[in-house]
Design an enzyme around this catalytic site. Structure first.
Site, PDB file in Angstrom:
ATOM      1  N   ARG A  99       0.741  -1.238   0.018  1.00  0.00           N
ATOM      2  CA  ARG A  99      -0.048  -0.129  -0.009  1.00  0.00           C
ATOM      3  C   ARG A  99       0.848   1.125  -0.076  1.00  0.00           C
ATOM      4  O   ARG A  99       0.519   2.370   0.746  1.00  0.00           O
ATOM      5  CB  ARG A  99      -0.897   0.139   1.302  1.00  0.00           C
ATOM      6  CG  ARG A  99      -1.933  -1.174   1.307  1.00  0.00           C
ATOM      7  CD  ARG A  99      -2.926  -1.133   0.059  1.00  0.00           C
ATOM      8  NE  ARG A  99      -3.762  -2.293   0.226  1.00  0.00           N
ATOM      9  CZ  ARG A  99      -3.617  -3.509  -0.067  1.00  0.00           C
ATOM     10  NH1 ARG A  99      -2.523  -3.632  -0.965  1.00  0.00           N
ATOM     11  NH2 ARG A  99      -4.509  -4.526  -0.060  1.00  0.00           N
ATOM     12  N   SER A 153     -11.571   0.339   2.846  1.00  0.00           N
ATOM     13  CA  SER A 153     -11.136  -0.063   4.087  1.00  0.00           C
ATOM     14  C   SER A 153     -10.360   1.040   4.610  1.00  0.00           C
ATOM     15  O   SER A 153      -9.428   1.648   3.842  1.00  0.00           O
ATOM     16  CB  SER A 153      -9.998  -1.269   3.519  1.00  0.00           C
ATOM     17  OG  SER A 153     -10.787  -2.257   3.048  1.00  0.00           O
ATOM     18  N   GLU A 212      -5.370   3.485   6.316  1.00  0.00           N
ATOM     19  CA  GLU A 212      -5.097   3.467   4.606  1.00  0.00           C
ATOM     20  C   GLU A 212      -5.826   4.673   3.904  1.00  0.00           C
ATOM     21  O   GLU A 212      -4.928   4.901   2.696  1.00  0.00           O
ATOM     22  CB  GLU A 212      -5.924   2.141   3.965  1.00  0.00           C
ATOM     23  CG  GLU A 212      -5.615   1.705   2.687  1.00  0.00           C
ATOM     24  CD  GLU A 212      -6.106   0.512   2.286  1.00  0.00           C
ATOM     25  OE1 GLU A 212      -6.606   0.698   0.949  1.00  0.00           O
ATOM     26  OE2 GLU A 212      -5.930  -0.354   3.182  1.00  0.00           O
TER      27      GLU A 212
END
Length: 320
Positions: A132, A208, A304
């Protein structure tokens, strides 16, 4: 070039580039000029018997791009179906799902630098892709903008489908599907995502909210003494990934609600706005989840979602 013309009128340091807006938590007021990225061209640059090289504008909708590739007989991205956002955002976040990361297919990125007002090509090996993350989230953060992404994709029949992710294989087994192809995987992924994630246009959310934390095996062994059922996935030598949703769910947040903000009742990892919640409400909720998980498991959850202040600077939950 259009971007140069824009920045002749607007100071790049006082601007914010917005893609699809699906992975950002904005403040009540943003004291910046917001530029919407809508470069939407797509070009077949080269092809061989087994693969293609394509150049895609950063404003192209990601899911539409995946479906277009599948219709053309170009595979590889099917596990990333229905991820919200734009093509230009995909290498920044190194988007991933169901056992796949976009870094596996990025050939290079066309990057417009604010400093010299010029484009350059950054090859995949220079993008510093990791879980990520990429160079665009770190060293090059707020230093420029991605205008195009080059993808090298395999043609159908010239690669192995990725069925490594547990829930994906379980769904295939449950439906007793045979002769699986890329389009079938795409549809299964879409079905799974729709069953677990709320539609943002109907229930506000940014997908998310936290990354799945990566811990070392020593810490895992300690956790297993208290939680022998803990879920984990090996990621590298001595390292494992723990599903953030599992940790949050075990702390009792799934389906919990306070006023207009809460955790989705089908997926603990998703924070939802039932209508009227402010960015401060969401941040406070997320900070409480982060603290609760750390108190119970000793595991730190990193957001995130990009959380911005009024000047467009990325901040963390600890700044509350």
């Amino acid at each position: 070039m259009e971007l140069r013309q824009v920045f002749e009128l607007t100071d790049s340091q006082n601007s914010y580039i917005l893609g699809g807006g699906s992975n950002v938590l904005l403040p009540r007021y943003l004291d910046l000029t917001v530029l919407k990225m809508e470069i939407d061209d797509l070009e077949l640059v080269d092809q061989t018997k087994s693969s293609v090289l394509i150049k895609v504008g950063s404003g192209v909708n990601w899911h539409s791009f995946v479906l277009y590739c599948l219709d053309q007989g170009w595979g590889g991205l099917e596990n990333l179906s229905l991820i919200p956002g734009t093509v230009g955002a995909s290498p920044i976040q190194n988007i991933g799902a169901y056992g796949l990361e976009v870094a596996q297919f990025v050939d290079s990125v066309v990057y417009f630098s604010y400093a010299d007002q010029r484009e350059s090509v950054i090859h995949a090996r220079e993008c510093k892709f990791s879980y990520r993350s990429s160079v665009f989230k770190n060293e090059l953060a707020n230093q420029g903008v991605i205008t195009h992404v080059y993808f090298r994709l395999p043609k159908m029949g010239h690669y192995d489908l990725n069925l490594s992710y547990g829930s994906l294989q379980s769904e295939i087994d449950r439906k007793e599907l045979q002769n699986i192809d890329a389009k079938m995987i795409s549809q299964i992924v879409c079905d799974i995502r729709r069953s677990k994630l709320p539609e943002p246009s109907k229930l506000g959310n940014a997908g998310s909210f936290f990354k799945n934390p990566i811990i070392n095996e020593v810490q895992l062994e300690e956790l297993q003494k208290t939680y022998p059922e803990i879920v984990y996935y090996p990621v590298s030598s001595g390292k494992v990934k723990i599903p953030a949703a599992w940790l949050i769910d075990r702390c009792g947040w799934k389906g919990r609600r306070r006023g207009a903000v809460g955790s989705y009742n089908k997926q603990a990892l998703v924070i939802v706005n039932y209508g009227g919640a402010s960015s401060e409400d969401v941040r406070q909720w997320a900070a409480e989840i982060q603290g609760d998980v750390f108190d119970n498991f000793g595991v730190f959850l990193e957001p995130e979602v990009n959380i911005l202040d009024e000047k467009g600077r990325k901040i963390d939950l600890k700044s509350l």
